[in-house]
Design a protein around this motif. Structure first.
Motif, PDB file in Angstrom:
ATOM      1  N   SER A   1       0.825  -1.198   0.000  1.00 55.14           N
ATOM      2  CA  SER A   1       0.000   0.000   0.000  1.00 55.14           C
ATOM      3  C   SER A   1       0.865   1.257   0.000  1.00 55.14           C
ATOM      4  O   SER A   1       0.548   2.237  -0.673  1.00 55.14           O
ATOM      5  CB  SER A   1      -0.921  -0.019   1.215  1.00 55.14           C
ATOM      6  N   ALA A   2       1.980   1.233   0.747  1.00 59.17           N
ATOM      7  CA  ALA A   2       2.898   2.377   0.766  1.00 59.17           C
ATOM      8  C   ALA A   2       3.528   2.581  -0.607  1.00 59.17           C
ATOM      9  O   ALA A   2       3.660   3.720  -1.079  1.00 59.17           O
ATOM     10  CB  ALA A   2       3.974   2.170   1.824  1.00 59.17           C
ATOM     11  N   GLU A   3       3.901   1.475  -1.242  1.00 62.41           N
ATOM     12  CA  GLU A   3       4.466   1.572  -2.594  1.00 62.41           C
ATOM     13  C   GLU A   3       3.436   2.119  -3.571  1.00 62.41           C
ATOM     14  O   GLU A   3       3.752   2.925  -4.435  1.00 62.41           O
ATOM     15  CB  GLU A   3       4.965   0.202  -3.056  1.00 62.41           C
ATOM     16  N   GLN A   4       2.196   1.693  -3.428  1.00 66.82           N
ATOM     17  CA  GLN A   4       1.153   2.168  -4.319  1.00 66.82           C
ATOM     18  C   GLN A   4       0.828   3.625  -4.054  1.00 66.82           C
ATOM     19  O   GLN A   4       0.448   4.345  -4.972  1.00 66.82           O
ATOM     20  CB  GLN A   4      -0.086   1.279  -4.205  1.00 66.82           C
ATOM     21  N   ALA A   5       1.008   4.092  -2.807  1.00 69.19           N
ATOM     22  CA  ALA A   5       0.814   5.512  -2.515  1.00 69.19           C
ATOM     23  C   ALA A   5       1.886   6.338  -3.223  1.00 69.19           C
ATOM     24  O   ALA A   5       1.590   7.417  -3.758  1.00 69.19           O
ATOM     25  CB  ALA A   5       0.858   5.748  -1.014  1.00 69.19           C
ATOM     26  N   ILE A   6       3.104   5.820  -3.235  1.00 65.86           N
ATOM     27  CA  ILE A   6       4.183   6.506  -3.958  1.00 65.86           C
ATOM     28  C   ILE A   6       3.874   6.519  -5.450  1.00 65.86           C
ATOM     29  O   ILE A   6       4.034   7.541  -6.115  1.00 65.86           O
ATOM     30  CB  ILE A   6       5.536   5.838  -3.668  1.00 65.86           C
ATOM     31  N   LEU A   7       3.414   5.384  -5.964  1.00 63.30           N
ATOM     32  CA  LEU A   7       3.031   5.335  -7.378  1.00 63.30           C
ATOM     33  C   LEU A   7       1.881   6.283  -7.674  1.00 63.30           C
ATOM     34  O   LEU A   7       1.860   6.943  -8.708  1.00 63.30           O
ATOM     35  CB  LEU A   7       2.644   3.905  -7.775  1.00 63.30           C
ATOM     36  N   GLY A   8       0.935   6.372  -6.755  1.00 62.67           N
ATOM     37  CA  GLY A   8      -0.177   7.301  -6.932  1.00 62.67           C
ATOM     38  C   GLY A   8       0.308   8.736  -7.005  1.00 62.67           C
ATOM     39  O   GLY A   8      -0.180   9.529  -7.817  1.00 62.67           O
ATOM     40  N   SER A   9       1.300   9.062  -6.180  1.00 54.69           N
ATOM     41  CA  SER A   9       1.870  10.409  -6.204  1.00 54.69           C
ATOM     42  C   SER A   9       2.583  10.674  -7.526  1.00 54.69           C
ATOM     43  O   SER A   9       2.477  11.766  -8.101  1.00 54.69           O
ATOM     44  CB  SER A   9       2.838  10.569  -5.038  1.00 54.69           C
ATOM     45  N   LYS A  10       3.291   9.688  -8.017  1.00 53.55           N
ATOM     46  CA  LYS A  10       3.980   9.834  -9.309  1.00 53.55           C
ATOM     47  C   LYS A  10       2.971   9.957 -10.453  1.00 53.55           C
ATOM     48  O   LYS A  10       3.166  10.739 -11.380  1.00 53.55           O
ATOM     49  CB  LYS A  10       4.917   8.648  -9.566  1.00 53.55           C
ATOM     50  N   ILE A  11       1.898   9.191 -10.380  1.00 55.14           N
ATOM     51  CA  ILE A  11       0.856   9.280 -11.403  1.00 55.14           C
ATOM     52  C   ILE A  11       0.231  10.670 -11.383  1.00 55.14           C
ATOM     53  O   ILE A  11      -0.017  11.273 -12.418  1.00 55.14           O
ATOM     54  CB  ILE A  11      -0.210   8.180 -11.202  1.00 55.14           C
ATOM     55  N   ALA A  12      -0.001  11.198 -10.173  1.00 56.03           N
ATOM     56  CA  ALA A  12      -0.553  12.552 -10.055  1.00 56.03           C
ATOM     57  C   ALA A  12       0.399  13.576 -10.658  1.00 56.03           C
ATOM     58  O   ALA A  12      -0.038  14.509 -11.342  1.00 56.03           O
ATOM     59  CB  ALA A  12      -0.826  12.882  -8.590  1.00 56.03           C
ATOM     60  N   SER A  13       1.683  13.397 -10.430  1.00 53.97           N
ATOM     61  CA  SER A  13       2.675  14.316 -10.995  1.00 53.97           C
ATOM     62  C   SER A  13       2.683  14.243 -12.526  1.00 53.97           C
ATOM     63  O   SER A  13       2.701  15.276 -13.206  1.00 53.97           O
ATOM     64  CB  SER A  13       4.058  13.979 -10.439  1.00 53.97           C
ATOM     65  N   LEU A  14       2.660  13.028 -13.055  1.00 57.80           N
ATOM     66  CA  LEU A  14       2.621  12.866 -14.514  1.00 57.80           C
ATOM     67  C   LEU A  14       1.329  13.441 -15.097  1.00 57.80           C
ATOM     68  O   LEU A  14       1.342  14.100 -16.135  1.00 57.80           O
ATOM     69  CB  LEU A  14       2.748  11.386 -14.891  1.00 57.80           C
ATOM     70  N   LEU A  15       0.233  13.179 -14.426  1.00 59.77           N
ATOM     71  CA  LEU A  15      -1.059  13.698 -14.877  1.00 59.77           C
ATOM     72  C   LEU A  15      -1.062  15.214 -14.878  1.00 59.77           C
ATOM     73  O   LEU A  15      -1.543  15.848 -15.822  1.00 59.77           O
ATOM     74  CB  LEU A  15      -2.173  13.139 -13.996  1.00 59.77           C
ATOM     75  N   SER A  16      -0.500  15.818 -13.841  1.00 61.77           N
ATOM     76  CA  SER A  16      -0.450  17.282 -13.796  1.00 61.77           C
ATOM     77  C   SER A  16       0.425  17.841 -14.912  1.00 61.77           C
ATOM     78  O   SER A  16       0.092  18.867 -15.510  1.00 61.77           O
ATOM     79  CB  SER A  16       0.031  17.771 -12.428  1.00 61.77           C
ATOM     80  N   ASN A  17       1.539  17.160 -15.203  1.00 63.93           N
ATOM     81  CA  ASN A  17       2.377  17.608 -16.328  1.00 63.93           C
ATOM     82  C   ASN A  17       1.621  17.520 -17.647  1.00 63.93           C
ATOM     83  O   ASN A  17       1.742  18.397 -18.506  1.00 63.93           O
ATOM     84  CB  ASN A  17       3.662  16.795 -16.399  1.00 63.93           C
ATOM     85  N   MET A  18       0.852  16.449 -17.817  1.00 61.75           N
ATOM     86  CA  MET A  18       0.056  16.307 -19.038  1.00 61.75           C
ATOM     87  C   MET A  18      -0.990  17.412 -19.128  1.00 61.75           C
ATOM     88  O   MET A  18      -1.226  17.967 -20.200  1.00 61.75           O
ATOM     89  CB  MET A  18      -0.617  14.930 -19.077  1.00 61.75           C
ATOM     90  N   ILE A  19      -1.615  17.737 -18.002  1.00 61.56           N
ATOM     91  CA  ILE A  19      -2.624  18.794 -17.997  1.00 61.56           C
ATOM     92  C   ILE A  19      -2.001  20.127 -18.354  1.00 61.56           C
ATOM     93  O   ILE A  19      -2.514  20.866 -19.192  1.00 61.56           O
ATOM     94  CB  ILE A  19      -3.343  18.858 -16.629  1.00 61.56           C
ATOM     95  N   VAL A  20      -0.857  20.442 -17.723  1.00 60.93           N
ATOM     96  CA  VAL A  20      -0.191  21.723 -17.987  1.00 60.93           C
ATOM     97  C   VAL A  20       0.248  21.811 -19.447  1.00 60.93           C
ATOM     98  O   VAL A  20       0.145  22.871 -20.067  1.00 60.93           O
ATOM     99  CB  VAL A  20       1.004  21.920 -17.028  1.00 60.93           C
TER     100      VAL A  20
END
Length: 120
Positions: A25-44
């Protein structure tokens, strides 16, 4: 987005009662944070000119949107976008016209998005 959905589907099944699942779950939280970062870059970079269906692809509740799998990741991505478009330290990386385009686009979908955010 399909890969992000698969990762987030796995994170929704983890439990903190088992130490192995808690580590996963901790690893997936880190992955979730990375996905959010990638998603925000795509949005910008792509919203609203090249990615006109952002709301439908990400924030739409239901089976098609990423929101239905993990609203926290979507909210984190949105917070990154807002920070990137308003933070004075980041302003040098994004042109003023690009920042304005993104913020205007977010303002246009805010009437659909804000009720979902307040319902959390």
């Amino acid at each position: 987005l399909a890969a992000a959905r698969n990762i987030l589907l796995g994170s929704n099944t983890a439990s903190s009662t088992n130490p192995h699942l808690a580590a996963a779950s901790a690893e997936q939280a880190i992955l979730g944070s990375k996905i959010a970062s990638l998603l925000s870059n795509m949005i910008v970079n792509d919203f609203p000119q090249r990615w006109m269906n952002l709301y439908g692809d990400v924030f739409l509740p239901g089976e098609t949107g990423l929101w239905s799998l993990d609203a926290k990741v979507c909210m984190k991505a949105l917070s990154y976008v807002v920070e990137d478009c308003t933070d004075s330290e980041f302003n040098a990386k994004i042109s003023t016209s690009r920042r304005n385009d993104v913020l205007i686009g977010l303002n246009e979908i805010s009437s659909q998005l804000l009720p979902q955010m307040f319902a959390l």
